[in-house]
Scaffold this active site. Sequence first.
Site, PDB file in Angstrom:
ATOM      1  CG  HIS A   1      42.211  37.466  40.534  1.00 32.20           C
ATOM      2  ND1 HIS A   1      42.020  38.234  41.640  1.00 32.20           N
ATOM      3  CD2 HIS A   1      43.389  37.869  40.005  1.00 32.20           C
ATOM      4  CE1 HIS A   1      43.037  39.066  41.778  1.00 32.20           C
ATOM      5  NE2 HIS A   1      43.874  38.866  40.803  1.00 32.20           N
TER       6      HIS A   1
ATOM      7  CG  ASP B   1      45.135  34.861  38.217  1.00 39.42           C
ATOM      8  OD1 ASP B   1      46.148  35.330  37.663  1.00 39.42           O
ATOM      9  OD2 ASP B   1      44.886  35.034  39.420  1.00 39.42           O
TER      10      ASP B   1
END
Lengths: 305, 416
Positions: free
Chosen positions: B235, B311
């Site tokens: 991420h 995510d």
Amino acid sequence: MKKDLLGIGDLTRDEIYLILDTAEAMREIGQRPIKKVPTLRGKTVVNLFYEPSTRTRTSFEIAEKRLSADTLNIAVATSSVLKGETLVDTAMNIEAMAPDVIVLRHASSGACHVLSRICRSRVINAGDGMHEHPTQALLDAFTIREHKKRIDGLKVVIVGDLLHSRVLRSNVLLLTELGADVWVCGPSTLVPIGVERLGVRVSTSVEEAVKDADVIMMLRIQHERMQGAFIPSVREYFNTFGMTPARVSRAKPDVIIMHPGPMNRGVEIASEVADGPYSVILEQVANGVAVRMAVLYLLAGGVED
Amino acid sequence: MAKRLLKGGRVVDPANGRDGVFDVLMDGDRIARVGHDLTVDAGVTVVEIPSGLVVCPGLIDMHVHLREPGQEHKETVATGTAAAVAGGFTAVACMPNTSPVNDNAGVTEYILKKAAEANLARVYPIGAVSRGQAGEQLAEIGELHQAGCVAITDDGRPVATAMLMRRALEYAGMFSMPVIEHCEDQTLKGDGVAHEGFHASALGLRGIPGQAESIMALRDIALAELTAGVVHIAHMSARQTLDAVRWGKSRGARVTCEVTPHHFVLTDEMLRAPIAYDTNVKMNPPLREPADRDAMLAGLADGSVDVIATDHAPHHYDEKRVEFDHAGVISLSRLVELLSVNPARILRVPGGSLSEGASADISILAPDLHVTVSAAAMRSRSKNTPFDGWKLRGGVAATIVGGRTVYVNDEIGLSL
């Protein structure tokens, strides 16, 4: 005006002037032998304070009482927060008892915005985290205007812990909106990133910043900032940024010195300055009541809700 | 399972260099043949794929939180994989910060059992780097590997020290498992809650500079060079981190990276507008400034970004499609690389291609479908998203896992 006063950004220039002008009338009430008008009779105002506060809470309470509102103070102790009731739940419970206004002080930036979205009551921000303290900026502007008869074109210097200060943010928004030449000054570690985009000049030299200033506004330095390695020591802070008579002498002869309180004498401000002839610190406190009366009246005093 | 023929769709299969109209023949759980105008025996079910739909290898989301065991109120393996298949994902890799932490074979086996019961998307558990993700002692990585973990991470926080990261890379390298890193220098982050910049300053929110992320990425890339390990930067949000990855790749370091849709679509301007202090835009890492968002888009286009992963919110295929395919930032083929080919390669799991003999994990996409994101309609147990109400282009027509149809979009109504 909008339903709530969450920040100076909610106000137009005309509304700022309306509040300041209304505060003039309100101040007169405070000078009468009987300091009470029936304007908010039958209205309920809840002062919901999640942070300790003497000055601001007292100031709001006196303002509310002078307008004949029924007031109620809730100081939410840390322990009841630990018991697990959220801000939203507490607010909903208070809201269920149908107050007209909730005055909120909270340690989290944006807490008033949360309340504003869920409450029918009007919400007045009495300080949210590092975000805004709009009534402080309004009373500061009121005090400046009283002394200088204008705000447009004045050089106003704000010195201290800029990063953590809600007073700074509200004052910058208000003073730049009204045309002041605003300078902010503090150690680099305590300057918010991008603050110049709010239309202020940034300086780390207090000597440069205060030169020819019309107004010097000091901000409190909190002792816990030393732990965060923002500044090495109180001593060094005072040596570098403390407002001393020598530094004040670089400003205009008729400069006024302001401080939102509580002051740390010998840290951000020398006692000679705090108590000096140019200090208007206690006038700020006095004006706070009038300005808060004006805000309460303009938000809650109308026939139409 | 019988034979089924997907006839006439646009097949995008970059692993095999295919992008054109092909027929795909499935035999049971396998892909039997891919070719032009395949003729089939009687008894083979023929599914006509309308033109405009895209047949591609099943999408793999290599960064999700299924929250089970321990936080079933947020998500379960069943609800998370239901959301995944509705988003076109045939497989997900789930993070170990459950309660208890997936730091032993018992938890891994529990997750796999729940995945088998749900029987929707494939689930690849990711184990912890350290016991309890406490950052002190290595978890039993060999046992995790044997139990079915495909990578290790202490996601939710960074691997605590350079020494622990070094050992993790060395040790996981024995099993060819990548170490997935949540890059965040905790001391530089402090108690920050938003991207350090003008908007956080104006709102009085404590800031987190991009360098809190890139510093850790640089540490990990250096350690990947020191060891035989492979590091995957999770991420990614800051342009400085992408620069670090580019630098590492240019030196031949074994580093890959992923970016999430929110970080290449949204920016910290959303902290203030349309709703000030909207907690739906509070996330970690934080939404960053436009220069960062633009860097992520550039990285997607130029190949420096390897993977798009969500995510957490596994229903976001549609969001991923917006803003770049139609806007011309990347091709559909590149999108399939980011969402299928590369995740399969990095995690060393099956999938990522429509090769003959490969498992029949297939996503059928509808690039021109108009979709309105609705938090309430999401299949995930968590209904919070910064994209609520967004009107997007691009959706999913159907999802096939191991030859089994696990999702059909009623709006398109393929008879699968």
